[in-house]
Design an enzyme around this catalytic site. Structure first.
Site, PDB file in Angstrom:
ATOM      1  N   GLU A   1      56.061  70.636   5.919  1.00 33.11           N
ATOM      2  CA  GLU A   1      57.174  69.693   5.707  1.00 33.11           C
ATOM      3  C   GLU A   1      57.774  69.842   4.313  1.00 33.11           C
ATOM      4  OE1 GLU A   1      58.045  66.702   7.996  1.00 33.11           O
ATOM      5  OE2 GLU A   1      57.184  67.969   9.549  1.00 33.11           O
TER       6      GLU A   1
ATOM      7  N   HIS B   1      54.880  61.237   4.840  1.00 37.06           N
ATOM      8  CA  HIS B   1      54.884  62.307   3.829  1.00 37.06           C
ATOM      9  C   HIS B   1      54.238  61.742   2.560  1.00 37.06           C
ATOM     10  CE1 HIS B   1      58.750  64.038   5.792  1.00 37.06           C
ATOM     11  NE2 HIS B   1      57.751  64.830   6.098  1.00 37.06           N
TER      12      HIS B   1
ATOM     13  N   CYS C   1      63.632  61.473  -0.922  1.00 34.15           N
ATOM     14  CA  CYS C   1      63.768  62.317   0.282  1.00 34.15           C
ATOM     15  C   CYS C   1      65.075  63.088   0.240  1.00 34.15           C
ATOM     16  CB  CYS C   1      63.808  61.461   1.545  1.00 34.15           C
ATOM     17  SG  CYS C   1      62.354  60.484   1.850  1.00 34.15           S
TER      18      CYS C   1
END
Ligand code: SUG
Length: 455
Positions: free
Chosen positions: A180, A259, A378
């Protein structure tokens, strides 16, 4: 004079532009905001303008700011691969009728969260003194698995100069190498130009012993594997003395921390984290201390100060931590932090007042993105670049007042201010997006990067 001064290394934050099909489809399992906002009406225009305003205010405050384009959506090619046929119009209509969940997935504007675009190793840490890039395979979810090919083309278009930049293949898109990107990677260092230690945080081990399964989350998926993190480190030539691999706390993942950047953020020597971030907190800090050339400054937020629920709802740890020339740091938090009393109090009484470099807080409204679980951190991909590397970038991707004005006008010209889930089947939306993206690649001067431009 230290290396940082010699090379004038700066961290450039490359924010992802929110795309014209930004919508709420509830696609991300384990991402509480995405799951709870699925079906809402979105505003792509407001989302893109909020993102641009964040970029502009950071540029105005003196931080180096870059921009990355969104992806071609709807991804009609992906629908064709899944057996839909006919004209674009027919493909969209058929998918809307027979598989609306697939249509929603191929419309996602998820590439805006560029922290997931890939993992970057700056030239100071790599053996060949080039900046290394690996696009993330994002194989955990179908809508994000559609991103890496275009991401790779965009990164190669901008970081084109082979004397300075090296690009690696995406890891095999299979659960064992689930990757990721930078959302699970933090570089800790003194000055940006000094050597760093790379903290890779993973949620599960693919080839671990039987017992490793006991330490995995039970409710939500662990997206990053140890094997993926190790492979990226290997691709980039990072050695054992430069890396720390730490397991994320499974209870955090089960509380909605999909995350690591939802529960920890590092910058320079500072690691701001919630006590539930790592399975082995002390072991992780000890290894960092041992490997770092400069003293680690851990800033630990205990659960008594901020509950897991508050951490996930406010995205306190999805803040950007930015270095100022006087050695202090600025924390860029989402507006949601002001809405939670315990979080706001912790920022004021503990972070700002504490014995650490964090001396200022900036509050940013990125609500359109937040409703899908994407905060300030993000939305940005960090790339530490020397002066020569910045000069070697291709395209008009470093934000200036003129570029900000051009991008704002472009958004206002092309974006809808309202997008309901049913609108995703509108063939007009697909056409509008292509016109907008074609114009954008000209505006950014990056050349053709989209499937429709490559034929
Ligand atoms: O992968 N949300 C993204 C949010 C990514 C946030 N990135 C970082 N933490 N670095 C995800 O879960 C939701 C899309 C939707 O539901 O429509 C989504 O994909």
């Amino acid at each position: 004079m230290n290396t940082a001064t010699i090379n004038n290394v700066q961290e450039v934050n490359f924010d992802g532009l929110v795309g014209p099909t930004h919508n709420y489809s509830g696609l991300a399992v384990g991402n509480v905001a995405s799951m709870s906002h699925g079906g809402l009406v979105s505003s792509p225009q407001e989302g893109a303008l909020q993102g641009l305003l964040k970029m502009k205010s950071l540029m105005d405050a003196g931080y180096a700011q870059g921009v990355l384009p969104p992806q071609q959506r709807p991804d009609i090619g992906a629908l064709r691969d899944l057996g839909f046929s006919g004209s674009n119009r027919e493909v969209l209509a058929c998918a809307a009728k027979e598989a609306p969940q697939l249509l929603r997935a191929v419309c996602s504007a998820s590439s805006m969260w560029t922290a997931n675009a890939g993992t970057i190793t700056p030239s100071m840490d790599s053996p060949d003194t080039r900046v290394h890039f690996t696009p993330a395979n994002l194989q955990s979810s179908f809508h994000r698995y559609l991103e890496p090919q275009t991401t790779g083309r965009v990164l190669q278009a901008i970081f084109r100069d082979e004397r300075h930049f090296a690009h690696h293949p995406v890891l095999p898109a299979t659960p064992a190498f689930s990757d990721e990107g930078a959302a699970n990677h933090t570089r800790l260092c003194g000055e940006y130009g000094e050597p760093g230690v790379h903290l890779f945080v993973y949620g599960r081990q693919a080839f671990g012993d039987v017992r490793s399964g006991e330490r995995e989350p039970k409710r939500y998926p662990a997206r990053q594997t140890l094997e993926a993190s190790q492979a990226v480190a290997r691709q980039h030539g990072l050695t054992a003395s430069q890396t720390v691999f730490a397991q994320q706390h499974p209870n955090a993942i089960d509380a909605g921390v999909f995350h690591n950047d939802v529960i920890a953020v590092g910058n320079g020597p500072v690691l701001l984290y919630h006590e539930m971030a790592f399975l082995d907190e002390e072991g992780t800090l000890d290894e960092l201390r041992y490997k770092m050339a400069t003293p680690l400054i851990p800033v630990r937020v205990p659960v008594e100060a901020v509950s897991m629920e508050d951490a996930v709802a406010s995205y306190l740890f999805n803040s950007q931590l930015l270095s100022n020339p006087d050695g202090t740091m600025t924390l860029v938090v989402p507006g949601e932090c002001q809405e939670r009393e315990a979080v706001w109090r912790t920022i004021q009484d503990y972070l700002l007042a504490g014995n650490n470099p964090i001396s200022e807080v900036m509050v940013k409204d990125v609500k359109q993105s937040m409703r899908n679980g994407g905060g300030p951190a993000c939305l940005r991909l960090r790339v530490a670049l020397s002066e020569a590397e910045r000069a070697a970038l291709t395209g008009r991707v470093l934000l200036t007042d003129a570029l900000y004005d051009d991008l704002t006008a472009w958004v206002n010209r092309h974006y809808r201010d309202r997008l309901a889930p049913d609108d995703l089947a509108d063939p007009q939306l697909a056409e509008e997006s292509l016109v907008a993206l074609d114009e954008l690649t000209q505006l950014l001067k990056i050349g053709p990067v989209y499937p429709f431009q490559l034929g």
